[in-house]
Scaffold this active site. Structure first.
Site, PDB file in Angstrom:
ATOM      1  N   ASP A 134     -15.338  37.723  49.301  1.00  0.00           N
ATOM      2  CA  ASP A 134     -15.570  36.833  50.437  1.00  0.00           C
ATOM      3  C   ASP A 134     -14.779  35.544  50.338  1.00  0.00           C
ATOM      4  O   ASP A 134     -14.854  34.697  51.228  1.00  0.00           O
ATOM      5  CB  ASP A 134     -17.057  36.529  50.616  1.00  0.00           C
ATOM      6  CG  ASP A 134     -17.701  35.979  49.356  1.00  0.00           C
ATOM      7  OD1 ASP A 134     -17.075  36.039  48.282  1.00  0.00           O
ATOM      8  OD2 ASP A 134     -18.848  35.494  49.432  1.00  0.00           O
ATOM      9  N   GLU A 167     -18.232  26.225  34.205  1.00  0.00           N
ATOM     10  CA  GLU A 167     -17.317  25.805  35.270  1.00  0.00           C
ATOM     11  C   GLU A 167     -17.658  24.376  35.660  1.00  0.00           C
ATOM     12  O   GLU A 167     -16.964  23.424  35.290  1.00  0.00           O
ATOM     13  CB  GLU A 167     -17.430  26.735  36.473  1.00  0.00           C
ATOM     14  CG  GLU A 167     -16.494  26.373  37.620  1.00  0.00           C
ATOM     15  CD  GLU A 167     -16.701  27.248  38.851  1.00  0.00           C
ATOM     16  OE1 GLU A 167     -15.856  27.155  39.755  1.00  0.00           O
ATOM     17  OE2 GLU A 167     -17.685  27.998  38.914  1.00  0.00           O
ATOM     18  N   ASP A 194      -9.850  33.427  41.577  1.00  0.00           N
ATOM     19  CA  ASP A 194     -11.174  33.013  42.049  1.00  0.00           C
ATOM     20  C   ASP A 194     -11.312  33.299  43.544  1.00  0.00           C
ATOM     21  O   ASP A 194     -11.890  34.305  43.928  1.00  0.00           O
ATOM     22  CB  ASP A 194     -11.440  31.538  41.733  1.00  0.00           C
ATOM     23  CG  ASP A 194     -12.928  31.200  41.710  1.00  0.00           C
ATOM     24  OD1 ASP A 194     -13.758  32.131  41.779  1.00  0.00           O
ATOM     25  OD2 ASP A 194     -13.264  30.012  41.614  1.00  0.00           O
TER      26      ASP A 194
END
Length: 384
Positions: free
Chosen positions: A39, A227, A317
């Site tokens: 997505d 992260e 990513d």
């Protein structure tokens, strides 16, 4: 003077390191991608078309070019939470079987066009149920789309294999259900499990039942950790949950001390454990800059971690939000650290070794596809 000597002299005159790959070589080099969100990689034109077809009226822009710019600017905020907000629009147009099939097929096509030969693409099935699809129907639509994308890539002269990672959202309470789903489809295109979402306030330990289940089933999983949150997130992912890989893991740098006077390096216990155990780090340089986990490519921990021989891998990513591709990620690292094709090969082999497919299949990809691909590029260079 030989052609090779001429090339070297030209590079030296231009101030370029010897053997710096060209943009074309970077694109053609076989690449392996372990951390890419379905997505987060839609084509802007596809979003516009799907929004029109499904009646979604909340897009910030209806022109594809302007929409692509909006996504990149909205994501470039320095905040992981703000970065995650952009996914409301992509998920909104991924609520039917046809839309999921199309997005997955285009994902495989786009990656293959960029030289990716193996990819693990993740998505959260629970985010695609608004129009009545079941979890199983979501998984089957995406799997079918990946197979179609692989076929289209072959027809265009590219080869790629795409495996799916099923993601559970760390703020929700469906991790065990999604883990069981991943296990049911593990022989039909799903290669593992992941949890994702905002780290702060949602530790991986909230989903221990899912991780314990996967370990009992001898299945694979990665965890977004280190992260936006620090070392405790990494420690929990490894020591409490037993993750096979770390999604990002960039904050492991906080457990490494560099003496500013003599450049000596001291690893803390956690950093040493990660390196000693060869735990793969799914590094995503551009995304890390956008979410504030690093300040520049030159200052990204990737450079030091590569030098210290951590098992670092290069990833995208979210290609839409970051305006990136695997080739662009390598271009940034090559520009920052002077990497060569040998460095690209090293990180690519790292990634293939760390993939969630059987050992013999990983070895075949390394021996039959990746190493010959780089050898061909280097031989072409020598005879230019």
């Amino acid at each position: 003077m030989t052609s090779q000597t001429t090339k070297q002299t030209t590079q030296q005159t231009a101030g370029q390191p010897l053997n710096t790959p060209t943009a074309d070589q970077i694109r053609r080099a076989p690449k392996v991608l372990l951390h890419d969100h379905l997505d987060g990689g839609l084509r802007p034109a596809t979003i516009v078309e799907l929004a029109r077809e499904t009646g979604y009226e909340n897009l910030p822009e209806t022109d594809a070019d302007k929409l692509g710019i909006w996504f990149r600017e909205a994501a470039d905020s320095g905040s992981l939470e703000r970065y995650l907000e952009t996914f409301a629009h992509t998920c909104a147009v991924m609520q039917t079987r046809d839309a999921l099939f199309r997005v997955a097929a285009e994902c495989a096509e786009d990656l293959a066009e960029d030289g990716v030969v193996y990819a693990e693409v993740r998505y959260a099935p629970e985010q695609h149920l608004e129009n009545g699809l079941t979890l199983e129907e979501v998984v089957e639509a995406v799997n079918d789309g990946f197979r179609e994308g692989e076929r289209r890539a072959r027809a265009n002269g590219h080869r790629i294999r795409v495996g799916a990672l099923l993601t559970a959202m760390r703020h929700a309470a469906r991790a065990l259900e999604i883990a069981e789903l991943a296990n049911r489809y593990r022989d039909t295109g799903v290669v593992g499990f992941d949890i994702a979402g905002a780290e702060a306030g949602f530790p991986p330990t909230r989903h221990l039942d899912a991780f314990e289940y996967l370990k009992r089933e001898n299945n694979h999983f990665t965890i977004h950790a280190g992260e936006a949150f620090g070392l405790p997130s990494i420690w929990q992912a490894l020591q409490w949950c037993g993750a096979d890989r770390l999604g990002h893991g960039v904050r492991i740098i906080d457990d490494i001390e560099v003496d500013e006077t003599d450049g000596s390096v001291k690893l803390g216990r956690l950093a040493a454990y990660v390196r000693d155990k060869r735990i793969p780090l799914e590094m995503c340089p551009t995304s890390n800059l956008q979410t504030g986990a690093a300040t520049s490519y030159a200052d990204h921990p990737f450079g030091l971690l590569r030098k210290l021989q951590f098992r670092v891998t290069v990833n995208t990513d979210n290609r839409l939000m970051s305006g990136t591709s695997m080739s662009r990620e390598f271009e940034h690292l090559i520009g920052a650290f002077g990497y060569t094709l040998d460095d690209m090969l090293w990180t690519t082999v790292n990634a293939m070794k760390s993939a969630f497919i059987p050992f013999d299949e990983r070895l075949a990809m390394i021996s039959d596809v990746i190493k010959p691909g780089y050898a061909e590029l280097k031989s072409q260079w020598l005879f230019q």
